[in-house]
Design an enzyme around this catalytic site. Structure first.
Site, PDB file in Angstrom:
ATOM      1  N   ARG A  81       9.342   9.575  -5.044  1.00  0.00           N
ATOM      2  CA  ARG A  81       9.005   9.360  -3.632  1.00  0.00           C
ATOM      3  C   ARG A  81      10.128   8.625  -2.909  1.00  0.00           C
ATOM      4  O   ARG A  81      10.452   8.931  -1.749  1.00  0.00           O
ATOM      5  CB  ARG A  81       7.680   8.607  -3.512  1.00  0.00           C
ATOM      6  CG  ARG A  81       7.145   8.578  -2.085  1.00  0.00           C
ATOM      7  CD  ARG A  81       5.713   8.069  -2.028  1.00  0.00           C
ATOM      8  NE  ARG A  81       5.614   6.699  -2.494  1.00  0.00           N
ATOM      9  CZ  ARG A  81       4.462   6.076  -2.746  1.00  0.00           C
ATOM     10  NH1 ARG A  81       3.304   6.709  -2.579  1.00  0.00           N
ATOM     11  NH2 ARG A  81       4.442   4.820  -3.151  1.00  0.00           N
ATOM     12  N   LYS A 183       8.109   6.532   2.723  1.00  0.00           N
ATOM     13  CA  LYS A 183       7.834   5.092   2.740  1.00  0.00           C
ATOM     14  C   LYS A 183       8.993   4.352   3.418  1.00  0.00           C
ATOM     15  O   LYS A 183       9.726   3.582   2.795  1.00  0.00           O
ATOM     16  CB  LYS A 183       7.591   4.590   1.322  1.00  0.00           C
ATOM     17  CG  LYS A 183       6.610   3.444   1.276  1.00  0.00           C
ATOM     18  CD  LYS A 183       6.009   3.284  -0.111  1.00  0.00           C
ATOM     19  CE  LYS A 183       5.370   1.936  -0.304  1.00  0.00           C
ATOM     20  NZ  LYS A 183       4.246   1.646   0.588  1.00  0.00           N
ATOM     21  N   GLU A 219      -4.854   7.742   7.700  1.00  0.00           N
ATOM     22  CA  GLU A 219      -4.907   6.747   6.637  1.00  0.00           C
ATOM     23  C   GLU A 219      -4.925   5.363   7.278  1.00  0.00           C
ATOM     24  O   GLU A 219      -5.021   5.234   8.503  1.00  0.00           O
ATOM     25  CB  GLU A 219      -3.730   6.913   5.682  1.00  0.00           C
ATOM     26  CG  GLU A 219      -2.360   6.703   6.307  1.00  0.00           C
ATOM     27  CD  GLU A 219      -1.233   6.716   5.262  1.00  0.00           C
ATOM     28  OE1 GLU A 219      -1.443   6.241   4.131  1.00  0.00           O
ATOM     29  OE2 GLU A 219      -0.147   7.194   5.603  1.00  0.00           O
TER      30      GLU A 219
HETATM   31  N1  PLP Z   1      -0.433   4.623   2.417  1.00  0.00           N
HETATM   32  C1  PLP Z   1       0.381   3.654   2.851  1.00  0.00           C
HETATM   33  C2  PLP Z   1       0.697   3.590   4.286  1.00  0.00           C
HETATM   34  C3  PLP Z   1       0.912   2.725   1.925  1.00  0.00           C
HETATM   35  O1  PLP Z   1       1.719   1.752   2.339  1.00  0.00           O
HETATM   36  C4  PLP Z   1       0.574   2.834   0.568  1.00  0.00           C
HETATM   37  C5  PLP Z   1       1.145   1.923  -0.415  1.00  0.00           C
HETATM   38  O2  PLP Z   1       2.061   2.220  -1.118  1.00  0.00           O
HETATM   39  C6  PLP Z   1      -0.292   3.861   0.169  1.00  0.00           C
HETATM   40  C7  PLP Z   1      -0.774   4.731   1.116  1.00  0.00           C
HETATM   41  C8  PLP Z   1      -0.678   4.012  -1.244  1.00  0.00           C
HETATM   42  O3  PLP Z   1       0.318   4.599  -2.021  1.00  0.00           O
HETATM   43  P1  PLP Z   1       0.433   4.320  -3.566  1.00  0.00           P
HETATM   44  O4  PLP Z   1      -0.886   4.695  -4.153  1.00  0.00           O
HETATM   45  O5  PLP Z   1       1.510   5.219  -4.024  1.00  0.00           O
HETATM   46  O6  PLP Z   1       0.735   2.885  -3.736  1.00  0.00           O
HETATM   47  C1  COI Z   2       1.591  -0.795  -1.937  1.00  0.00           C
HETATM   48  O1  COI Z   2       0.392  -0.577  -2.133  1.00  0.00           O
HETATM   49  O2  COI Z   2       2.412  -0.889  -2.855  1.00  0.00           O
HETATM   50  C2  COI Z   2       2.129  -0.919  -0.594  1.00  0.00           C
HETATM   51  O3  COI Z   2       3.291  -0.759  -0.421  1.00  0.00           O
HETATM   52  C3  COI Z   2       1.229  -1.260   0.504  1.00  0.00           C
HETATM   53  C4  COI Z   2       1.652  -2.488   1.220  1.00  0.00           C
HETATM   54  C5  COI Z   2       0.808  -2.549   2.430  1.00  0.00           C
HETATM   55  C6  COI Z   2       1.512  -3.732   0.402  1.00  0.00           C
END
Ligand code: PLP
Ligand code: COI
Length: 340
Positions: A81, A183, A219
């Site tokens: 990612r 991200k 989201e």
């Molecule tokens: N959506 C957003 C905006 C986020 O910042 C995060 C955190 O990483 C997620 C979703 C969840 O992603 P992940 O499950 O890969 O941590």
């Molecule tokens: C994560 O879940 O790792 C994120 O980056 C989300 C952040 C809002 C702490």
């Protein structure tokens, strides 16, 4: 020797740990990278990141398993990612195999900071990258820094597994064809005013709608959303402008292959929210956090499980996912990477 920390009392905050990994990019190549004690970064007042926000990050965790090993959960997907994010932001991707190797190095170097099994805490791992050299016209930097630090954390939302109240935001997070699906730091800058506003009003998070029609659920500021239609079916909002959460993709697999559930990934209208029995926010930081109620401009919808505890289907998903992460349940091939 483990650090003397009241692990069970940790919130989601920053504590400086011993070592971090740093690699610099210049003259078209990444250097070999190294672990360092130095948590400070020196850069020019004209560094690209300070003006044009050329930055991105990742988030993953290290866990202590029931039998005392230290493991990471699917770091290859964070590497992939971040690679995609870098390309979208005109940054040089950090090689995926080196990303995973650097995660291993930095966790190993901070093993005394990895919370023990059963404390409810974990070691949060934060990779980041930014344009560091002087840039005054709008263009990408030439030089970059990639860095990974760690910090022990507890639950992202105060109250842990207690359902939270969220609101439908009047602000947008990501434009159609924008950067919502990567991200980029700028996505979070966009959300700061909205989250401060939501907190002032007593809500834990914002639900963002699709900016084009403001009818579809996207989201929250820091997590994807999952809905439970009934004990056999999950519904997951689908959109090109939400972050492809690794936790959400893992939940989909767990629901289908461990729990025999049906999963429908489709556009979800705000107007159909009262068809769902349970709602959860999912992410590395959020794990699976239950949503108790959604407030849409004063109209409040409360899910059937109310504000006291997580509903039965989310509980099953939570137990299975965290069971896999903590070594209590056998993981699919390649999901768990041991730090030796
Ligand atoms: N959506 C957003 C905006 C986020 O910042 C995060 C955190 O990483 C997620 C979703 C969840 O992603 P992940 O499950 O890969 O941590
Ligand atoms: C994560 O879940 O790792 C994120 O980056 C989300 C952040 C809002 C702490």
């Amino acid at each position: 020797m483990k650090k003397e920390i009241e692990w069970g009392k940790l919130g989601f905050g920053y504590i400086k740990t011993d070592k971090r990994y740093v690699s610099n990019y210049s003259n078209g190549a990444w250097d070999n990278g190294t672990l360092t004690d130095d948590d400070k970064i020196t850069m020019s007042e004209d560094a690209c990141v300070l003006h044009y926000s050329q930055s991105c990050f990742e988030g993953l965790k290290a866990y202590t398993t029931e039998d005392g090993k230290i493991v990471c959960f699917r770091p290859d997907l964070n590497a992939a990612r971040m690679h995609d994010t870098a390309l979208r932001l005109e940054m040089p991707p950090f090689p995926k195999d080196r990303f995973v190797d650097a995660v291993k190095q930095v966790v190993k170097a901070n093993e005394d900071w990895v919370p023990p099994y059963g404390t409810g805490a974990t070691l949060y791992i934060r990779p980041l990258m930014f344009g560091i050299n002087e840039v005054i016209g709008v263009k990408p930097a030439d030089d970059y820094q990639f860095r990974i630090f760690t910090t022990p954390v507890g639950p992202y939302f105060k109250g842990g597994a207690k359902p939270i109240k969220v609101k439908v935001s009047d602000f947008d997070r990501a434009a159609p064809h924008g950067t919502g699906n990567v991200k980029a730091g700028l996505n979070y800058a966009m959300s700061l005013h909205a989250i401060v506003t939501a907190h002032k009003e007593g809500f834990a998070e914002n639900i963002y709608l699709d900016p084009a029609t403001r009818t579809k659920i996207e989201e929250t500021g820091g997590a994807n959303i999952i809905f439970v239609e009934n004990d056999k079916k999950l519904v997951i909002p689908k959109s090109d402008s939400i972050l492809p959460s690794i936790t959400r993709r893992s939940i989909v697999y767990v629901a289908q292959n461990y729990l025999g559930m049906e999963v429908e990934e489709r556009e979800v209208l705000l107007a159909e929210i009262d068809n769902f029995k349970e709602c959860g926010l999912c992410g590395t930081a959020a794990v699976i956090s239950p949503v108790g109620s959604v407030n849409d401009h004063g109209k409040e919808f409360t899910f059937s499980n109310g504000m006291e505890k997580m509903g039965p289907v989310l509980t099953k998903l939570y137990e299975t996912l965290t069971g896999i992460q903590m070594g209590r349940i056998e993981a699919p091939e390649g999901w768990i990477v041991e730090i030796k």
